[in-house]
Design a protein around this motif. Structure first.
Motif, short mmCIF file in Angstrom:
data_model
loop_
_atom_site.label_atom_id
_atom_site.label_comp_id
_atom_site.label_asym_id
_atom_site.label_seq_id
_atom_site.Cartn_x
_atom_site.Cartn_y
_atom_site.Cartn_z
N UNK A 158 0.86 -1.19 0.00
CA UNK A 158 0.00 0.00 0.00
C UNK A 158 0.89 1.24 0.00
N UNK A 159 0.34 2.33 -0.51
CA UNK A 159 1.10 3.58 -0.54
C UNK A 159 1.42 4.03 0.89
N UNK A 160 0.51 3.71 1.81
CA UNK A 160 0.72 4.11 3.20
C UNK A 160 1.92 3.38 3.81
N UNK A 161 2.09 2.11 3.47
CA UNK A 161 3.25 1.38 4.00
C UNK A 161 4.56 1.92 3.42
N UNK A 162 4.53 2.23 2.12
CA UNK A 162 5.73 2.81 1.50
C UNK A 162 6.05 4.15 2.17
N UNK A 163 5.01 4.93 2.39
CA UNK A 163 5.19 6.23 3.05
C UNK A 163 5.79 6.07 4.44
N UNK A 164 5.30 5.06 5.16
CA UNK A 164 5.79 4.82 6.52
C UNK A 164 7.29 4.53 6.51
N UNK A 165 7.72 3.74 5.52
CA UNK A 165 9.15 3.43 5.42
C UNK A 165 9.93 4.72 5.11
N UNK A 173 16.75 12.14 0.54
CA UNK A 173 17.03 12.19 -0.90
C UNK A 173 17.60 10.88 -1.43
N UNK A 174 17.94 9.97 -0.51
CA UNK A 174 18.49 8.68 -0.96
C UNK A 174 17.41 7.62 -1.11
N UNK A 175 16.16 8.02 -0.93
CA UNK A 175 15.08 7.04 -1.02
C UNK A 175 13.99 7.53 -1.98
N UNK A 176 13.52 6.60 -2.82
CA UNK A 176 12.47 6.91 -3.78
C UNK A 176 11.58 5.70 -3.95
N UNK A 177 10.78 5.72 -5.01
CA UNK A 177 9.80 4.65 -5.22
C UNK A 177 9.85 4.18 -6.67
N UNK A 178 9.65 2.89 -6.86
CA UNK A 178 9.43 2.31 -8.19
C UNK A 178 8.01 1.76 -8.19
N UNK A 179 7.14 2.30 -9.04
CA UNK A 179 5.79 1.75 -9.09
C UNK A 179 5.73 0.67 -10.17
N UNK A 180 5.05 -0.42 -9.85
CA UNK A 180 4.92 -1.56 -10.77
C UNK A 180 3.43 -1.72 -11.05
N UNK A 181 3.03 -1.56 -12.32
CA UNK A 181 1.60 -1.55 -12.65
C UNK A 181 0.91 -2.88 -12.31
N UNK A 182 1.59 -4.00 -12.55
CA UNK A 182 0.99 -5.30 -12.21
C UNK A 182 0.79 -5.38 -10.69
N UNK A 184 0.56 -2.93 -8.51
CA UNK A 184 -0.46 -1.99 -8.03
C UNK A 184 -1.86 -2.56 -8.26
N UNK A 185 -2.06 -3.12 -9.44
CA UNK A 185 -3.35 -3.74 -9.79
C UNK A 185 -3.67 -4.89 -8.82
N UNK A 186 -2.69 -5.76 -8.63
CA UNK A 186 -2.92 -6.93 -7.78
C UNK A 186 -3.09 -6.51 -6.32
N UNK A 187 -2.50 -5.36 -5.97
CA UNK A 187 -2.66 -4.87 -4.59
C UNK A 187 -4.02 -4.21 -4.39
N UNK A 198 -2.78 8.88 -9.34
CA UNK A 198 -1.61 9.76 -9.24
C UNK A 198 -1.83 10.86 -8.20
N UNK A 199 -3.08 11.31 -8.09
CA UNK A 199 -3.41 12.32 -7.10
C UNK A 199 -3.20 11.75 -5.70
N UNK A 200 -3.68 10.54 -5.52
CA UNK A 200 -3.53 9.87 -4.22
C UNK A 200 -2.04 9.64 -3.92
N UNK A 201 -1.29 9.24 -4.94
CA UNK A 201 0.14 9.02 -4.76
C UNK A 201 0.81 10.32 -4.35
N UNK A 202 0.44 11.39 -5.03
CA UNK A 202 1.05 12.69 -4.76
C UNK A 202 0.74 13.15 -3.33
#
Ligand code: FE
Ligand code: FE
Ligand code: ZN
Length: 297
Positions: A158-165, A173-182, A184-187, A198-202
């Motif tokens: 979930x985006x919330x778990x990624x945010x928590x990390x 600045x040493x941490x970012x995200x890679x989104x994977x469409x498959x 995200x869909x399966x999640x 994208x709005x929610x991600x932002x």
């Protein structure tokens, strides 16, 4: 301009030069590779002569090397605090960061991991702790946490778990995200309403954190928590939705990487998929064409 490529191999004898050649053979202008087999830890020393040759080739052919990414092997699991496994993951990831540094790669995609027998909260804490040990000021590499499908005890679906990390990481600045469409869909995320996603991600993480997009169709329905990739346009996401991701102006400068399955487990589909993506028109005969082009010799 669309920055597109696929996952390519990296072998002992040709290394980065071989990877760049493979990417170019697919019509790519970027690529992703594992510095060895994704599922094991056998790694050979990086040869600077091959790296230099690769850089010359990429410059000549218009591949922007600053957009090329490495994927860390699956066996790294920072979410399992089990001492022996944790120490192994940490030391392997440290070596992987060194390899990226000597190759001149500045982005490393990492699966946050699986919490296995501890709670999800403990798993997340363990990931944060590990990242804080590794992400030093002088590190020239940024780690991109991949959004996961939520298979088993995976952390980061979930985006919330990624945010928590990310919140727990000191060196932001040493941490970012890679989104994977498959994934995200399966999640459970609905990418057919891409602007809403994208709005929610932002709002949750910030779009500027996205350093890579894995573009894969999915064999399973939204929310299935399965993680089985399908060829572009042949899965439940479909061509139109994936095309929106590929050409969305807010993601324009982010490299798009295909990790779709080989046809019959033998033939890489990337050249044909990339061509179809550039044509912006779905070809339902694509898989058949790949099979035929391989067997008609
Ligand atoms: Fe991955
Ligand atoms: Fe992926
Ligand atoms: Zn996957």
């Amino acid at each position: 301009m669309l920055i597109i490529g696929s996952h390519v191999s990296f072998n002992k004898n040709n290394q980065l030069f071989g990877s760049a050649l493979e990417a170019l053979s697919y019509g790519s202008n970027t690529f992703m590779f594992y510095t060895g087999a994704p599922q094991n830890t056998i790694r050979y020393p990086i040869r600077d002569d091959l790296t230099k040759e690769a850089l010359v080739l990429m410059k000549e052919k218009g591949i922007d090397f600053s957009k090329v990414v490495v994927h860390a092997p699956y066996i790294i699991n920072l979410a399992n605090p089990d001492k022996e496994k944790y120490d192994f993951s940490l030391s392997f990831l440290k070596e992987e960061l060194k390899r990226c540094t000597s190759l001149g790669i500045n982005k490393l995609v990492l699966h946050p991991g699986s919490h296995v027998h501890v709670s999800k909260e403990e798993g997340i804490k363990s990931v944060i702790q590990g990242l804080n040990l590794l992400l030093k000021d002088d590190l020239p590499v940024q780690i991109l946490l991949e959004t996961m499908a939520g298979k088993g005890t995976e952390v980061g679906s979930t985006l919330e778990e990624i945010k928590e990390i990310i919140d727990g990481v000191q060196n932001k600045e040493k941490i970012g995200v890679c989104i994977d469409t498959c994934h995200l869909n399966d999640a459970g995320y609905d990418l057919s309403h891409l602007d809403a996603f994208l709005k929610k991600f932002d709002e949750t993480i910030g779009l500027s954190k996205i350093g890579c997009v894995h573009v894969n169709d999915s064999k399973n329905v939204r929310g299935s928590h399965k993680d089985r990739h399908e060829n572009i346009g042949f899965g439940t996401l479909g061509f139109d939705t994936l095309l929106k991701v590929l050409y969305h102006p807010l993601l324009e400068n982010v490299p798009k990487i295909l990790e779709t399955p080989y046809v019959d487990r033998l033939y890489p589909p990337y050249k044909e998929e990339i061509r179809m993506i550039r044509n912006k028109k779905f070809d339902e005969q694509l898989i058949e064409k790949i099979k035929n082009s391989q067997t008609n010799f």
